[in-house]
Design a protein around this motif. Sequence first.
Motif, mmCIF file in Angstrom:
data_model
loop_
_atom_site.group_PDB
_atom_site.id
_atom_site.type_symbol
_atom_site.label_atom_id
_atom_site.label_comp_id
_atom_site.label_asym_id
_atom_site.label_seq_id
_atom_site.Cartn_x
_atom_site.Cartn_y
_atom_site.Cartn_z
ATOM 1 N N SER A 193 -1.456 -17.525 54.021
ATOM 2 C CA SER A 193 -1.413 -18.628 53.054
ATOM 3 C C SER A 193 -0.794 -18.161 51.744
ATOM 4 C CB SER A 193 -2.821 -19.165 52.778
ATOM 5 O OG SER A 193 -3.435 -19.686 53.930
ATOM 6 N N TRP A 194 -1.243 -16.996 51.269
ATOM 7 C CA TRP A 194 -0.717 -16.476 50.006
ATOM 8 C C TRP A 194 0.768 -16.144 50.112
ATOM 9 C CZ3 TRP A 194 -3.545 -17.788 46.229
ATOM 10 C CH2 TRP A 194 -4.937 -17.713 46.253
ATOM 11 N N ARG A 195 1.193 -15.613 51.278
ATOM 12 C CA ARG A 195 2.613 -15.298 51.448
ATOM 13 C C ARG A 195 3.468 -16.554 51.325
ATOM 14 N NH1 ARG A 195 0.650 -11.928 55.869
ATOM 15 N NH2 ARG A 195 0.722 -9.730 55.236
ATOM 16 N N GLY A 196 3.058 -17.632 51.986
ATOM 17 C CA GLY A 196 3.826 -18.869 51.896
ATOM 18 C C GLY A 196 3.875 -19.409 50.475
ATOM 19 N N PHE A 197 2.750 -19.386 49.791
ATOM 20 C CA PHE A 197 2.691 -19.846 48.407
ATOM 21 C C PHE A 197 3.587 -18.964 47.540
ATOM 22 C CE2 PHE A 197 -0.513 -20.997 44.785
ATOM 23 C CZ PHE A 197 0.421 -21.848 44.218
ATOM 24 N N GLU A 245 4.634 -11.989 48.344
ATOM 25 C CA GLU A 245 5.437 -12.503 49.460
ATOM 26 C C GLU A 245 5.462 -11.520 50.617
ATOM 27 O OE1 GLU A 245 10.034 -13.972 50.376
ATOM 28 O OE2 GLU A 245 9.290 -13.940 48.310
ATOM 29 N N GLN A 246 5.337 -10.223 50.318
ATOM 30 C CA GLN A 246 5.345 -9.209 51.362
ATOM 31 C C GLN A 246 3.937 -8.830 51.830
ATOM 32 O OE1 GLN A 246 7.499 -8.630 48.457
ATOM 33 N NE2 GLN A 246 8.963 -9.747 49.723
ATOM 34 N N ASP A 247 3.013 -8.620 50.867
ATOM 35 C CA ASP A 247 1.716 -8.056 51.255
ATOM 36 C C ASP A 247 0.585 -9.084 51.362
ATOM 37 O OD1 ASP A 247 0.916 -8.578 48.592
ATOM 38 O OD2 ASP A 247 1.260 -6.521 47.944
ATOM 39 N N GLY A 248 0.831 -10.319 50.917
ATOM 40 C CA GLY A 248 -0.190 -11.345 51.041
ATOM 41 C C GLY A 248 -1.378 -11.184 50.116
ATOM 42 N N ILE A 249 -1.224 -10.357 49.070
ATOM 43 C CA ILE A 249 -2.326 -10.099 48.134
ATOM 44 C C ILE A 249 -1.915 -10.582 46.745
ATOM 45 C CG2 ILE A 249 -3.820 -8.347 47.089
ATOM 46 C CD1 ILE A 249 -3.196 -6.584 49.551
ATOM 47 N N PRO A 250 -2.506 -11.652 46.229
ATOM 48 C CA PRO A 250 -2.115 -12.132 44.895
ATOM 49 C C PRO A 250 -2.588 -11.184 43.801
ATOM 50 C CG PRO A 250 -3.998 -13.380 45.709
ATOM 51 C CD PRO A 250 -3.562 -12.480 46.839
ATOM 52 N N GLY A 251 -1.739 -11.007 42.788
ATOM 53 C CA GLY A 251 -2.064 -10.148 41.654
ATOM 54 C C GLY A 251 -1.519 -10.748 40.374
ATOM 55 N N PRO A 252 -1.489 -9.973 39.288
ATOM 56 C CA PRO A 252 -1.087 -10.519 37.983
ATOM 57 C C PRO A 252 0.301 -11.153 37.966
ATOM 58 C CG PRO A 252 -2.192 -8.421 37.674
ATOM 59 C CD PRO A 252 -2.011 -8.588 39.151
ATOM 60 N N ILE A 253 1.298 -10.539 38.624
ATOM 61 C CA ILE A 253 2.643 -11.116 38.612
ATOM 62 C C ILE A 253 2.650 -12.436 39.379
ATOM 63 C CG2 ILE A 253 5.055 -10.789 39.288
ATOM 64 C CD1 ILE A 253 4.104 -9.096 36.913
ATOM 65 N N PHE A 254 1.945 -12.483 40.499
ATOM 66 C CA PHE A 254 1.815 -13.736 41.252
ATOM 67 C C PHE A 254 1.266 -14.836 40.350
ATOM 68 C CE2 PHE A 254 -0.911 -16.676 43.525
ATOM 69 C CZ PHE A 254 -0.134 -17.091 44.601
ATOM 70 N N TYR A 255 0.194 -14.527 39.622
ATOM 71 C CA TYR A 255 -0.443 -15.555 38.800
ATOM 72 C C TYR A 255 0.386 -15.904 37.565
ATOM 73 C CZ TYR A 255 -4.544 -15.320 41.782
ATOM 74 O OH TYR A 255 -5.389 -15.389 42.857
#
Length: 294
Positions: free
Chosen positions: A280-284, A195-205
């Motif tokens: 896009s990733w931040r919004g998601f 939500e802050q950096d716009g980079i999806p990682g393991p916690i996001f997934y």
Amino acid sequence: MDPEFPSGCCGGEEDRTPVGLSRRTLLRGTALTTGALAVGGVVGLPGIAHAAPAIYNPFTGYPITGTWQDHLNSGSLGGIDFGMGVGTNLPACGAGTIQNIPNNGTGGHTVTIYHADGYRSQYMHLSQFLLGNGAAVGAGTIVGRSGGAVGAPGSGSSTGPHLHWHMINPSGVRINPLTYIGQNPGGGLPKTSTEQDGIPGPIFYKRMQNWLRITSGYIGPIDGVPGVNTYAALQRAMRGYGYTGPIDGVPGTNTWKAVQRLAAGWGYTGPIDGAMGPNSWRGFARFLNQSQWD
């Protein structure tokens, strides 16, 4: 269900400290996780008191094949069995320090996670240990692989592939981890920093998989490693956002356009072009960080 009786793994054997793991090592690991509590690989601020360890259920995508009461009825001291294939990655249910116990009676290969406040979590019937004794882990760190095949090394008395999970309180009494989580709801999945950096990682997934488990029929592990089943569930979920393509688990431009439409309700203001970028990733991620997906 696995036959775990007091004469086997439910006695003192399961809690012993193996050769090579000193009390000092255990205490040092506990101090590490107390001073800077690692949650999902993110180190928290030191000095913040935690009344209870942050525990979550990493196995929500698997069927329960043996309940707590089933275990009690069979003479066990308790546990929850999750049906899963041999070799499945086992995420830590919370931060702590690792202790491996090979051939732990009827429980077979057992990994214990010592949490910072004296609680312990134990996984039984492992086919493989992955970390050394004394290793400090965060919630979601893979600590071993499941087993349970009849007669296989590490299976103990298991009658079929599965994972057995129970917790032990500071008094040494087994407790139901699902009951514990229900009484300590703060132990859900951590929020994603995407939500802050716009980079999806393991916690996001992991959060995405948990959302899809709750809403769209995903039944795989909550392991933060998306594959065909994760993406097929995502495509099902995106039917409500204009996706009309196949449910094949291979996301393309149309899948991601639908995701951008979802993200537009959560602060994304860019084009609906199917090209996912930081905005896009931040919004998601804002959508996935809702507490209902913890």
